[in-house]
Design a protein around this motif. Structure first.
Motif, PDB file in Angstrom:
ATOM      1  N   PRO A 115     -60.907  40.618  28.532  1.00 23.08           N
ATOM      2  CA  PRO A 115     -60.137  39.882  28.682  1.00 23.08           C
ATOM      3  C   PRO A 115     -60.411  38.619  29.600  1.00 23.08           C
ATOM      4  O   PRO A 115     -59.842  37.549  29.388  1.00 23.08           O
ATOM      5  CB  PRO A 115     -58.882  40.820  29.425  1.00 23.08           C
ATOM      6  CG  PRO A 115     -59.259  41.887  28.955  1.00 23.08           C
ATOM      7  CD  PRO A 115     -60.811  42.069  28.588  1.00 23.08           C
ATOM      8  N   LEU A 116     -61.343  38.840  30.396  1.00 21.85           N
ATOM      9  CA  LEU A 116     -61.956  37.873  31.261  1.00 21.85           C
ATOM     10  C   LEU A 116     -62.828  36.839  30.526  1.00 21.85           C
ATOM     11  O   LEU A 116     -62.807  35.773  30.823  1.00 21.85           O
ATOM     12  CB  LEU A 116     -62.632  38.484  32.327  1.00 21.85           C
ATOM     13  CG  LEU A 116     -61.898  39.229  33.466  1.00 21.85           C
ATOM     14  CD1 LEU A 116     -62.896  39.969  34.755  1.00 21.85           C
ATOM     15  CD2 LEU A 116     -60.798  38.216  34.147  1.00 21.85           C
ATOM     16  N   VAL A 117     -63.504  37.303  29.432  1.00 21.46           N
ATOM     17  CA  VAL A 117     -64.139  36.850  28.511  1.00 21.46           C
ATOM     18  C   VAL A 117     -63.413  35.742  27.870  1.00 21.46           C
ATOM     19  O   VAL A 117     -63.510  34.642  27.675  1.00 21.46           O
ATOM     20  CB  VAL A 117     -65.067  37.549  27.771  1.00 21.46           C
ATOM     21  CG1 VAL A 117     -65.780  36.632  26.443  1.00 21.46           C
ATOM     22  CG2 VAL A 117     -66.140  38.359  28.267  1.00 21.46           C
ATOM     23  N   ALA A 118     -62.219  36.222  27.380  1.00 21.65           N
ATOM     24  CA  ALA A 118     -61.217  35.450  26.672  1.00 21.65           C
ATOM     25  C   ALA A 118     -60.596  34.421  27.632  1.00 21.65           C
ATOM     26  O   ALA A 118     -60.207  33.014  26.864  1.00 21.65           O
ATOM     27  CB  ALA A 118     -60.050  36.222  26.179  1.00 21.65           C
ATOM     28  N   ILE A 119     -60.404  34.649  28.883  1.00 25.55           N
ATOM     29  CA  ILE A 119     -59.932  33.556  29.577  1.00 25.55           C
ATOM     30  C   ILE A 119     -60.824  32.443  29.653  1.00 25.55           C
ATOM     31  O   ILE A 119     -60.731  31.219  29.779  1.00 25.55           O
ATOM     32  CB  ILE A 119     -59.719  33.896  31.104  1.00 25.55           C
ATOM     33  CG1 ILE A 119     -58.380  35.037  30.967  1.00 25.55           C
ATOM     34  CG2 ILE A 119     -59.355  33.023  32.120  1.00 25.55           C
ATOM     35  CD1 ILE A 119     -58.270  35.609  32.252  1.00 25.55           C
ATOM     36  N   ARG A 120     -62.226  32.772  29.803  1.00 19.88           N
ATOM     37  CA  ARG A 120     -63.341  32.069  29.976  1.00 19.88           C
ATOM     38  C   ARG A 120     -63.619  31.153  28.656  1.00 19.88           C
ATOM     39  O   ARG A 120     -64.087  30.007  28.860  1.00 19.88           O
ATOM     40  CB  ARG A 120     -64.743  32.640  30.270  1.00 19.88           C
ATOM     41  CG  ARG A 120     -64.854  33.220  31.653  1.00 19.88           C
ATOM     42  CD  ARG A 120     -64.895  32.194  32.702  1.00 19.88           C
ATOM     43  NE  ARG A 120     -63.794  31.295  33.124  1.00 19.88           N
ATOM     44  CZ  ARG A 120     -63.005  31.703  33.678  1.00 19.88           C
ATOM     45  NH1 ARG A 120     -62.577  32.928  34.242  1.00 19.88           N
ATOM     46  NH2 ARG A 120     -61.890  30.848  33.980  1.00 19.88           N
ATOM     47  N   CYS A 121     -62.900  31.532  27.602  1.00 14.86           N
ATOM     48  CA  CYS A 121     -63.200  30.677  26.322  1.00 14.86           C
ATOM     49  C   CYS A 121     -62.406  29.434  26.374  1.00 14.86           C
ATOM     50  O   CYS A 121     -62.574  28.433  25.526  1.00 14.86           O
ATOM     51  CB  CYS A 121     -62.594  31.586  25.174  1.00 14.86           C
ATOM     52  SG  CYS A 121     -63.671  32.752  24.524  1.00 14.86           S
ATOM     53  N   ALA A 122     -61.270  29.440  27.167  1.00 19.74           N
ATOM     54  CA  ALA A 122     -60.523  28.312  27.716  1.00 19.74           C
ATOM     55  C   ALA A 122     -61.039  27.493  29.015  1.00 19.74           C
ATOM     56  O   ALA A 122     -60.489  26.764  29.417  1.00 19.74           O
ATOM     57  CB  ALA A 122     -59.094  28.381  27.807  1.00 19.74           C
ATOM     58  N   ASP A 123     -62.065  27.875  29.469  1.00 15.02           N
ATOM     59  CA  ASP A 123     -62.654  27.332  30.642  1.00 15.02           C
ATOM     60  C   ASP A 123     -62.860  25.637  30.447  1.00 15.02           C
ATOM     61  O   ASP A 123     -63.320  25.323  29.570  1.00 15.02           O
ATOM     62  CB  ASP A 123     -64.095  27.880  30.825  1.00 15.02           C
ATOM     63  CG  ASP A 123     -64.274  27.700  32.364  1.00 15.02           C
ATOM     64  OD1 ASP A 123     -64.126  28.623  33.163  1.00 15.02           O
ATOM     65  OD2 ASP A 123     -64.800  26.592  32.959  1.00 15.02           O
ATOM     66  N   TRP A 124     -62.761  24.775  31.607  1.00 13.55           N
ATOM     67  CA  TRP A 124     -62.779  23.591  31.613  1.00 13.55           C
ATOM     68  C   TRP A 124     -64.302  23.037  31.299  1.00 13.55           C
ATOM     69  O   TRP A 124     -64.285  22.032  30.640  1.00 13.55           O
ATOM     70  CB  TRP A 124     -62.350  22.849  32.852  1.00 13.55           C
ATOM     71  CG  TRP A 124     -63.288  23.340  34.022  1.00 13.55           C
ATOM     72  CD1 TRP A 124     -63.075  24.310  34.953  1.00 13.55           C
ATOM     73  CD2 TRP A 124     -64.481  22.568  34.618  1.00 13.55           C
ATOM     74  NE1 TRP A 124     -64.129  24.434  35.813  1.00 13.55           N
ATOM     75  CE2 TRP A 124     -64.939  23.023  35.771  1.00 13.55           C
ATOM     76  CE3 TRP A 124     -64.846  21.402  34.027  1.00 13.55           C
ATOM     77  CZ2 TRP A 124     -66.019  22.680  36.218  1.00 13.55           C
ATOM     78  CZ3 TRP A 124     -66.070  20.892  34.788  1.00 13.55           C
ATOM     79  CH2 TRP A 124     -66.612  21.392  35.857  1.00 13.55           C
ATOM     80  N   ALA A 125     -65.143  24.017  31.631  1.00 12.24           N
ATOM     81  CA  ALA A 125     -66.782  23.595  31.745  1.00 12.24           C
ATOM     82  C   ALA A 125     -67.226  24.038  30.201  1.00 12.24           C
ATOM     83  O   ALA A 125     -67.454  25.267  29.788  1.00 12.24           O
ATOM     84  CB  ALA A 125     -67.419  24.174  32.784  1.00 12.24           C
ATOM     85  N   PRO A 127     -70.146  24.333  29.206  1.00 14.27           N
ATOM     86  CA  PRO A 127     -71.398  25.537  29.451  1.00 14.27           C
ATOM     87  C   PRO A 127     -70.992  26.824  29.707  1.00 14.27           C
ATOM     88  O   PRO A 127     -71.674  27.920  29.559  1.00 14.27           O
ATOM     89  CB  PRO A 127     -72.288  24.859  30.629  1.00 14.27           C
ATOM     90  CG  PRO A 127     -71.950  23.677  30.730  1.00 14.27           C
ATOM     91  CD  PRO A 127     -70.458  23.269  30.117  1.00 14.27           C
ATOM     92  N   VAL A 128     -69.481  27.086  30.083  1.00 10.62           N
ATOM     93  CA  VAL A 128     -69.148  28.386  30.128  1.00 10.62           C
ATOM     94  C   VAL A 128     -68.170  28.695  28.886  1.00 10.62           C
ATOM     95  O   VAL A 128     -68.524  29.723  28.423  1.00 10.62           O
ATOM     96  CB  VAL A 128     -68.104  28.281  31.436  1.00 10.62           C
ATOM     97  CG1 VAL A 128     -67.174  29.881  31.346  1.00 10.62           C
ATOM     98  CG2 VAL A 128     -68.727  28.115  32.776  1.00 10.62           C
ATOM     99  N   ARG A 129     -67.420  28.105  28.344  1.00 10.83           N
ATOM    100  CA  ARG A 129     -66.565  28.298  27.418  1.00 10.83           C
ATOM    101  C   ARG A 129     -67.248  28.385  26.048  1.00 10.83           C
ATOM    102  O   ARG A 129     -66.896  29.396  25.134  1.00 10.83           O
ATOM    103  CB  ARG A 129     -65.327  27.214  27.216  1.00 10.83           C
ATOM    104  CG  ARG A 129     -65.809  25.895  26.811  1.00 10.83           C
ATOM    105  CD  ARG A 129     -64.509  25.064  26.431  1.00 10.83           C
ATOM    106  NE  ARG A 129     -64.837  23.869  25.973  1.00 10.83           N
ATOM    107  CZ  ARG A 129     -64.882  22.714  26.668  1.00 10.83           C
ATOM    108  NH1 ARG A 129     -64.696  22.940  28.060  1.00 10.83           N
ATOM    109  NH2 ARG A 129     -65.155  21.547  26.112  1.00 10.83           N
ATOM    110  N   GLU A 130     -68.303  27.694  25.709  1.00  3.70           N
ATOM    111  CA  GLU A 130     -68.961  28.109  24.480  1.00  3.70           C
ATOM    112  C   GLU A 130     -69.728  29.392  24.634  1.00  3.70           C
ATOM    113  O   GLU A 130     -69.709  30.046  23.419  1.00  3.70           O
ATOM    114  CB  GLU A 130     -70.202  26.788  24.391  1.00  3.70           C
ATOM    115  CG  GLU A 130     -69.739  25.414  24.021  1.00  3.70           C
ATOM    116  CD  GLU A 130     -68.666  25.718  22.726  1.00  3.70           C
ATOM    117  OE1 GLU A 130     -68.999  26.248  21.821  1.00  3.70           O
ATOM    118  OE2 GLU A 130     -67.762  24.890  22.756  1.00  3.70           O
ATOM    119  N   PRO A 131     -70.445  29.677  25.684  1.00  5.70           N
ATOM    120  CA  PRO A 131     -71.190  31.236  25.422  1.00  5.70           C
ATOM    121  C   PRO A 131     -70.119  32.233  25.540  1.00  5.70           C
ATOM    122  O   PRO A 131     -70.158  33.253  24.913  1.00  5.70           O
ATOM    123  CB  PRO A 131     -71.816  31.141  26.837  1.00  5.70           C
ATOM    124  CG  PRO A 131     -72.073  29.810  27.288  1.00  5.70           C
ATOM    125  CD  PRO A 131     -70.935  29.071  26.568  1.00  5.70           C
ATOM    126  N   ALA A 132     -68.872  31.953  26.156  1.00  2.85           N
ATOM    127  CA  ALA A 132     -67.744  32.852  26.127  1.00  2.85           C
ATOM    128  C   ALA A 132     -67.230  32.983  24.423  1.00  2.85           C
ATOM    129  O   ALA A 132     -67.034  34.257  24.298  1.00  2.85           O
ATOM    130  CB  ALA A 132     -66.583  32.240  26.912  1.00  2.85           C
TER     131      ALA A 132
END
Length: 446
Positions: A115-125, A127-132
């Motif tokens: 679930p935290l990985v899923a939240i990071r999929c919508a990260d503003w950055a 370099p974070v959202r693509e690996p997520a």
């Protein structure tokens, strides 16, 4: 910040396992934890552990500030709470490093963090959202029903964010292409958005038989009713029996009944649509007329027969107006004197549909003992307020008249306007009738 989420973040920072920190079945608890960790890092930075493993970052970040000095002498593998905190950290470089660390975990250890990985999929950055997204894409096929049940509400909750659609697309693909038990678990999830999505995909996959879709159309959620009714109808053919059609036709929900009536055409049973010409729902009536017309039957004569025969079904006058001619107004005027209040009310509504309102003839119906008739008369007369006798309307405000007559007269006076309206409103601000008081104050404040 919600105190519950702040307390959860504090417990997590103290080493409490993630499953004991929040209600993992609650999507709001996950998003709340994400925000609370950031706030905790801002207000009490010493409470967060030092992420000694957050080095060797892959991307160039748009700021020059180095990461905090790390104590490498006590370097250790992160446990669940520490990695969960890192996935929520306000520093994007730490979130990025946490995703790389999570990607190397065995599947059983990764699943609680999805679930935290899923939240990071919508990260503003980026370099974070693509690996997520890469991590979520790789993890979903083997996640299993229980993990999907926890993950789906979180994905759908963040789907409305600027970058949230990618995770939703991955979830939809997992439900569409994954094993049946995964979809079955999502279908019975408490989360409404998850159940709606799962039912849509169940229709696409033809996961249920038409009989089961018909039964599922009794769901209390109106969106799922529509989805399941459509799924049932999609499987209707000349061989379809009552086990599919009757649950739809007997449904208390008008949209489901409408789908069932429409399905009578595909089932080759148009004669049964005639019984729904007088359904209380205009949508169902329209579907019944459509089915009959497809087989060459004009519904207007049927309505005329219903309005002139024995007991008149209450919806028959309005149904006649919906498909009849202006000449049918004469029949409807006669029904405004019918002993059944439902028939009188629908007759007035039908006159409005036919644009056959006669102000002088409708005015006496403002004194009808049935509130439904007065409501329809007010609706019919409102477009003609400039032709209304204001003195007669003001006389109906007297306390000797029933509540519904007084309220209807006031509505028409408000629609009429005029210089005396405020005086009328002031006379009613202390009235014993609550609705008249409220409406008067609302008018005076406008």
């Amino acid at each position: 910040m919600d105190d519950t989420h702040t307390a959860a973040a504090t417990r997590l920072a103290g080493g409490t396992p993630l499953a004991s920190t929040i209600d993992t079945s609650d999507a709001a608890a996950w998003t709340g934890l994400d925000l609370a960790v950031r706030e905790l890092a801002r207000t009490h930075p010493s409470t967060l552990p030092t992420h000694a493993w957050a080095t060797g970052r892959r991307f160039r970040w748009p700021w020059d500030a180095p990461l905090p000095r790390l104590d490498l002498s006590r370097r250790r593998e992160p446990d669940g709470p520490e990695l969960a905190l890192a996935l929520c950290h306000p520093d994007g470089r730490i979130r990025e490093a946490a995703l790389r660390r999570a990607a190397g975990l065995p599947a059983p250890d990764l699943r609680p963090l999805l679930p935290l990985v899923a939240i990071r999929c919508a990260d503003w950055a980026e370099p974070v959202r693509e690996p997520a997204r890469d991590l979520l894409r790789a993890a979903l096929p083997g996640a299993g029903p229980d993990a999907i049940a926890v993950l789906a509400p979180v994905v759908l909750r963040v789907a409305g964010r600027r970058h949230g659609e990618a995770a939703r697309n991955l979830l939809e693909a997992a439900l569409r292409e994954g094993p049946a038990p995964v979809l079955e678990t999502a279908l019975v999830r408490d989360d409404r958005a998850t159940r709606r999505l799962a039912h849509r995909i169940a229709v696409e996959r033809r996961h249920f038989s038409p009989e089961r879709f018909a039964a599922a159309a009794a769901d209390p959620d109106v969106v799922i009713q529509d989805i399941c009714a459509d799924g049932a109808v999609a499987g209707v053919g000349p061989e379809t029996g009552d086990e599919v059609l009757l649950p739809l036709l007997r449904s208390p929900h008008s949209r489901v009944r409408a789908a069932g009536v429409t399905a009578l055409r595909r089932a080759g049973r148009p004669g049964e649509a005639e019984a729904f010409l007088t359904d209380r729902s205009s949508m169902v009536r329209a579907c019944a007329r459509y089915v009959l017309r497809q087989y060459g039957t004009d519904p207007a004569p049927l309505y005329r027969a219903l309005c002139t025969g024995g007991p008149v079904p209450p919806a028959a006058p309005l149904g006649l107006a919906e498909c009849g001619a202006r000449e049918d107004a004469a029949l409807l005027w006669g029904l405004t004197e019918h002993p059944h209040p439902g028939v009188r009310a629908r007759a007035v509504a039908g006159l409005r549909v036919l644009d056959a309102v006669d102000v002088a003839r409708l005015m006496p119906l403002l004194d009808d003992p049935a509130p439904g008739v007065v409501r329809e008369a007010v609706a019919a007369l409102t477009p003609y307020t400039e032709r209304l006798p204001v003195a007669e309307l003001r006389a109906r405000l007297g306390t000797e008249h029933p509540r519904h007559v007084r309220v209807g007269a006031f509505r028409l006076l408000v629609a009429h306007g005029g210089p005396d309206l405020r005086e009328v409103a002031w006379s009613l601000v202390d009235d014993a009738e609550p609705k008249l008081r409220a409406n008067s104050w609302a008018m005076l404040r406008s």
